[in-house]
Design a protein around this motif. Sequence first.
Motif, mmCIF file in Angstrom:
data_model
loop_
_atom_site.group_PDB
_atom_site.id
_atom_site.type_symbol
_atom_site.label_atom_id
_atom_site.label_comp_id
_atom_site.label_asym_id
_atom_site.label_seq_id
_atom_site.Cartn_x
_atom_site.Cartn_y
_atom_site.Cartn_z
ATOM 1 N N GLU A 1 10.902 -0.935 19.521
ATOM 2 C CA GLU A 1 10.248 -2.455 18.045
ATOM 3 C C GLU A 1 10.138 -3.371 19.042
ATOM 4 O OE1 GLU A 1 9.370 -4.292 14.137
ATOM 5 O OE2 GLU A 1 9.612 -2.050 14.268
ATOM 6 N N SER B 1 4.964 -13.108 1.689
ATOM 7 C CA SER B 1 4.577 -11.914 1.236
ATOM 8 C C SER B 1 5.585 -11.132 2.179
ATOM 9 C CB SER B 1 3.332 -11.789 2.366
ATOM 10 O OG SER B 1 2.881 -10.798 2.620
ATOM 11 N N ARG C 1 6.785 -4.221 4.483
ATOM 12 C CA ARG C 1 6.137 -2.386 3.543
ATOM 13 C C ARG C 1 6.110 -1.987 4.711
ATOM 14 N NH1 ARG C 1 5.081 -6.546 -1.505
ATOM 15 N NH2 ARG C 1 6.977 -6.276 -2.372
ATOM 16 N N SER C 2 5.218 -2.863 4.908
ATOM 17 C CA SER C 2 3.886 -2.202 6.808
ATOM 18 C C SER C 2 4.996 -1.706 7.334
ATOM 19 C CB SER C 2 3.314 -2.665 6.648
ATOM 20 O OG SER C 2 3.972 -3.823 7.699
ATOM 21 N N TRP C 3 5.795 -1.494 7.214
ATOM 22 C CA TRP C 3 6.583 -1.004 8.702
ATOM 23 C C TRP C 3 7.617 0.351 8.645
ATOM 24 C CZ3 TRP C 3 12.294 1.210 9.216
ATOM 25 C CH2 TRP C 3 12.637 0.968 10.669
ATOM 26 N N THR C 4 7.259 0.930 9.174
ATOM 27 C CA THR C 4 7.322 2.927 9.119
ATOM 28 C C THR C 4 8.994 3.233 9.709
ATOM 29 O OG1 THR C 4 5.565 3.412 10.752
ATOM 30 C CG2 THR C 4 5.295 3.742 7.750
ATOM 31 N N ASP D 1 5.083 -7.795 3.457
ATOM 32 C CA ASP D 1 4.086 -7.165 3.592
ATOM 33 C C ASP D 1 4.326 -6.659 5.293
ATOM 34 O OD1 ASP D 1 1.953 -7.303 1.061
ATOM 35 O OD2 ASP D 1 0.385 -8.861 2.460
ATOM 36 N N ILE D 2 4.202 -7.282 5.710
ATOM 37 C CA ILE D 2 5.310 -7.114 6.815
ATOM 38 C C ILE D 2 6.267 -6.067 6.747
ATOM 39 C CG2 ILE D 2 6.789 -9.020 7.599
ATOM 40 C CD1 ILE D 2 6.021 -8.789 10.519
#
Length: 126
Positions: free
Chosen positions: A116, A94, A99-102, A96-97
């Motif tokens: 971070e 996945s 893609r979710s990072w800004t 997702d981790i």
Amino acid sequence: MIQATISQLKDGLSAYIRQVKLGESVLIFDRKTPVARLVPLKASTVIREAQVSYTAAPVSTESAAESNAPDSDEERLARLERKGLIIRAQKPLSLDIVRSWTPIEGTGLVEAIIQERREDYESGYR
């Protein structure tokens, strides 16, 4: 990879075992220190058998340049897997981790990573 403390693992062992059966692995922490990894039996058996055969097998003197035909990618992956150097994914990973990072405003990449990591350490994530 799923992460769990020893107490979380004791409280929800059945749920973690179900995840392992689905191909996930669980990294187990004692406080903030990783101490063990729970992996599917098939993967751990393959690794153990590959390590035994890798240490028992004689070292090949033939280099890739001396062979007649270069290995295909699949052959290279299979050889590395037999040696226990890699484990192929059981299912697609996945993203997702990622893609979710800004990004953090006003900082460069290195500074953002350092910040971070500091936040993760302070929150007990690592």
